[in-house]
Design a protein around this motif. Structure first.
Motif, PDB file in Angstrom:
ATOM      1  N   LYS A 315       0.861  -1.297  -0.053  1.00 16.84           N
ATOM      2  CA  LYS A 315      -0.033   0.152  -0.029  1.00 16.84           C
ATOM      3  C   LYS A 315       0.835   1.398  -0.135  1.00 16.84           C
ATOM      4  O   LYS A 315       0.642   2.205  -0.842  1.00 16.84           O
ATOM      5  N   ALA A 316       1.953   1.384   0.852  1.00 17.57           N
ATOM      6  CA  ALA A 316       2.752   2.510   1.052  1.00 17.57           C
ATOM      7  C   ALA A 316       3.602   2.637  -0.305  1.00 17.57           C
ATOM      8  O   ALA A 316       3.908   3.880  -0.694  1.00 17.57           O
ATOM      9  N   GLU A 317       4.004   1.669  -0.977  1.00 15.67           N
ATOM     10  CA  GLU A 317       4.811   1.521  -2.183  1.00 15.67           C
ATOM     11  C   GLU A 317       4.179   2.483  -3.466  1.00 15.67           C
ATOM     12  O   GLU A 317       4.870   3.312  -3.902  1.00 15.67           O
ATOM     13  N   LYS A 318       2.880   2.499  -3.422  1.00 14.84           N
ATOM     14  CA  LYS A 318       2.106   3.142  -4.483  1.00 14.84           C
ATOM     15  C   LYS A 318       2.612   4.688  -4.385  1.00 14.84           C
ATOM     16  O   LYS A 318       2.609   5.520  -5.420  1.00 14.84           O
ATOM     17  N   SER A 319       2.184   5.295  -3.156  1.00 11.35           N
ATOM     18  CA  SER A 319       2.746   6.694  -2.788  1.00 11.35           C
ATOM     19  C   SER A 319       3.966   7.058  -3.379  1.00 11.35           C
ATOM     20  O   SER A 319       4.235   8.042  -3.835  1.00 11.35           O
ATOM     21  N   ILE A 320       4.847   6.303  -3.075  1.00  2.59           N
ATOM     22  CA  ILE A 320       6.391   6.559  -3.424  1.00  2.59           C
ATOM     23  C   ILE A 320       6.739   6.519  -4.886  1.00  2.59           C
ATOM     24  O   ILE A 320       7.305   7.208  -5.460  1.00  2.59           O
ATOM     25  N   ILE A 321       6.109   5.349  -5.447  1.00  3.22           N
ATOM     26  CA  ILE A 321       6.167   4.993  -6.987  1.00  3.22           C
ATOM     27  C   ILE A 321       5.635   6.170  -7.625  1.00  3.22           C
ATOM     28  O   ILE A 321       6.374   6.835  -8.467  1.00  3.22           O
ATOM     29  N   ARG A 322       4.521   6.765  -7.283  1.00  4.78           N
ATOM     30  CA  ARG A 322       3.964   8.012  -7.751  1.00  4.78           C
ATOM     31  C   ARG A 322       5.004   9.105  -7.728  1.00  4.78           C
ATOM     32  O   ARG A 322       5.022  10.007  -8.710  1.00  4.78           O
ATOM     33  N   MET A 323       5.473   9.364  -6.613  1.00  7.97           N
ATOM     34  CA  MET A 323       6.361  10.403  -6.148  1.00  7.97           C
ATOM     35  C   MET A 323       7.675  10.246  -7.334  1.00  7.97           C
ATOM     36  O   MET A 323       8.042  11.226  -7.900  1.00  7.97           O
ATOM     37  N   MET A 324       8.280   9.079  -7.399  1.00  5.93           N
ATOM     38  CA  MET A 324       9.340   8.714  -8.295  1.00  5.93           C
ATOM     39  C   MET A 324       9.012   9.028  -9.567  1.00  5.93           C
ATOM     40  O   MET A 324       9.747   9.450 -10.273  1.00  5.93           O
ATOM     41  N   GLU A 325       7.854   8.603 -10.276  1.00  7.11           N
ATOM     42  CA  GLU A 325       7.620   8.877 -11.638  1.00  7.11           C
ATOM     43  C   GLU A 325       7.385  10.217 -12.030  1.00  7.11           C
ATOM     44  O   GLU A 325       7.861  10.583 -12.915  1.00  7.11           O
ATOM     45  N   ILE A 326       6.830  10.812 -11.050  1.00 10.50           N
ATOM     46  CA  ILE A 326       6.582  12.318 -11.356  1.00 10.50           C
ATOM     47  C   ILE A 326       8.098  13.133 -11.439  1.00 10.50           C
ATOM     48  O   ILE A 326       8.439  13.829 -12.189  1.00 10.50           O
ATOM     49  N   SER A 327       8.952  12.615 -10.427  1.00 17.19           N
ATOM     50  CA  SER A 327      10.004  13.288 -10.312  1.00 17.19           C
ATOM     51  C   SER A 327      10.915  12.855 -11.752  1.00 17.19           C
ATOM     52  O   SER A 327      11.466  13.774 -12.030  1.00 17.19           O
ATOM     53  N   GLU A 328      10.788  11.605 -11.845  1.00 22.50           N
ATOM     54  CA  GLU A 328      11.818  11.299 -13.065  1.00 22.50           C
ATOM     55  C   GLU A 328      11.347  11.994 -14.390  1.00 22.50           C
ATOM     56  O   GLU A 328      12.066  12.406 -15.196  1.00 22.50           O
ATOM     57  N   LYS A 329       9.975  11.860 -14.492  1.00 23.83           N
ATOM     58  CA  LYS A 329       9.252  12.614 -15.548  1.00 23.83           C
ATOM     59  C   LYS A 329       9.853  14.201 -15.824  1.00 23.83           C
ATOM     60  O   LYS A 329      10.215  14.664 -16.942  1.00 23.83           O
ATOM     61  N   LEU A 330       9.972  14.828 -14.474  1.00 26.57           N
ATOM     62  CA  LEU A 330      10.494  16.209 -14.649  1.00 26.57           C
ATOM     63  C   LEU A 330      12.034  16.425 -14.314  1.00 26.57           C
ATOM     64  O   LEU A 330      12.472  17.460 -14.129  1.00 26.57           O
ATOM     65  N   GLY A 331      12.525  15.190 -14.646  1.00 15.25           N
ATOM     66  CA  GLY A 331      14.142  15.359 -14.367  1.00 15.25           C
ATOM     67  C   GLY A 331      14.741  15.634 -13.195  1.00 15.25           C
ATOM     68  O   GLY A 331      15.563  16.162 -12.995  1.00 15.25           O
ATOM     69  N   LEU A 332      13.920  15.391 -12.024  1.00 13.73           N
ATOM     70  CA  LEU A 332      14.381  15.728 -10.680  1.00 13.73           C
ATOM     71  C   LEU A 332      15.377  14.662 -10.173  1.00 13.73           C
ATOM     72  O   LEU A 332      14.972  13.426 -10.336  1.00 13.73           O
TER      73      LEU A 332
END
Ligand code: 13P
Ligand code: SF4
Length: 332
Positions: A315-332
């Motif tokens: 359950k917790a993984e989903k929120s972190i993966i969403r953060m990682m995906e957004i960060s990666e997409k934006l080159g952070l």
């Protein structure tokens, strides 16, 4: 073996005296190589811990590194929530935290049962939580964030989307004032960042009129109002490299100054004073529990290990993966 187990249960770390004749840094290197282990350290660690780490970074960088490394063992020289985040992202790796007492007052300021009630009172809100939270809070969260990516994460959401932000009220209010977004903010805080004295900082500024004030957004509003630059630990560090000034008043945990000096040996970094000038309490007592000796024992005995129940991890993984995906997409 029983002795070590006993000391972990009782003390939270492997309490074994280290033979003074060994070169502890060389031994750490050898064990790391033999066991395919790495040490990830947060900027708030003591300089000597940062110097034996394979990687030093802020909360976002540490989670990105933990997700990508092919090491079998990760020693997290940081606090509990950072080790938990690494375990959430790398469930099949062995994640070791050299002292289980390395908690976080900010994470503690948001108990899961109370947060669940808070969410119920604000339906139809997107829940954004800082990574400085327990796994239980991350499991209740839609998108995790750190101080490095919070603005980009908010900007990625439609303007009309209503937001719950937890747990840091100072960071939450700062984002709310900058973005003008509709946000409900949990009333949590970090005891280290709330400890800085505005009067003390302004006194220091009188003595060093050219010094720039650089502050972490977990600080209280009056301090943020006088800051020349506000940002995550990595943002503050980058600023000292890119900016032309020669002096800085650093308003965050002073462990970061170790890297600031390394990158800018010719510049002067002043530690912002705490409200109580006798306590030295702008040092994070949790972060500073990690020592080179504890890291050695942790690597040697592969304890204490972070374990998380698989159901809550998922359950917790989903929120972190969403953060990682957004960060990666934006080159952070
Ligand atoms: P960042 O590493 O995201 O700057 O956060 C600071 C902090 O308080 C970590 O405990
Ligand atoms: Fe937690 Fe504050 Fe320490 Fe960071 S500095 S680990 S937020 S208590």
């Amino acid at each position: 073996m029983y002795v070590y187990k006993y000391s972990i249960e009782e003390k939270g770390f492997v309490d074994e005296k280290i033979d003074k004749s060994i070169n502890i840094r060389d031994e750490i290197k050898k064990i790391k190589k033999n066991k395919n282990a790495i040490i990830l350290a947060h900027y708030y660690q003591n300089g000597e811990v940062q110097d034996i780490a394979d990687f030093v970074g802020d909360s976002l960088a540490l989670s990105q590194k933990a997700a990508k490394t092919d090491a079998d063992i990760i020693v997290l020289a940081g606090v509990h929530f950072m080790a938990e985040t690494a375990k959430i992202l790398s469930p099949y790796k062995k994640i070791l935290l050299p002292d289980l007492n390395a908690g976080c007052s900010l994470a503690e300021s948001c108990p899961a049962d109370e947060f669940a009630e808070f969410i119920k009172k604000h339906p139809e809100h997107t829940i954004i939580s800082y990574v400085n939270t327990t796994t239980e809070i991350k499991a209740l969260t839609d998108i995790a964030c750190t101080s490095s990516n919070i603005f980009k994460i908010i900007e990625s959401l439609p303007p009309e989307e209503k937001i719950i932000f937890a747990p840091d009220k100072n960071l939450g209010n700062y984002i709310k004032s900058k973005t003008g977004r509709e946000m409900v903010i949990w009333n949590g805080a970090c005891h280290v960042h709330e400890e800085f004295s505005l009067e003390g900082i302004l006194e220091l500024k009188k003595e060093h009129t050219k010094a720039k004030i650089i502050a972490h957004p977990e600080c209280e509003k009056p301090i943020l109002l006088v800051a020349d630059h506000i940002g995550s630990t990595s943002s503050l560090l980058n600023y000292t490299v890119e900016d032309n000034s020669k002096e800085y008043i650093v308003v965050t945990e002073p462990g970061i100054i170790h890297q600031m000096i390394k990158k800018n040996p010719e510049k002067l970094f002043l530690v912002a004073p705490p409200k109580d000038s006798t306590c030295g309490c702008n040092d994070c007592n949790f972060m500073k529990l990690i020592t080179v000796e504890k890291i050695y024992n942790t690597l040697k005995y592969e304890m204490p290990e972070i374990k998380i129940d698989e159901k809550i991890r998922k359950k917790a993984e989903k929120s972190i993966i969403r953060m990682m995906e957004i960060s990666e997409k934006l080159g952070l």
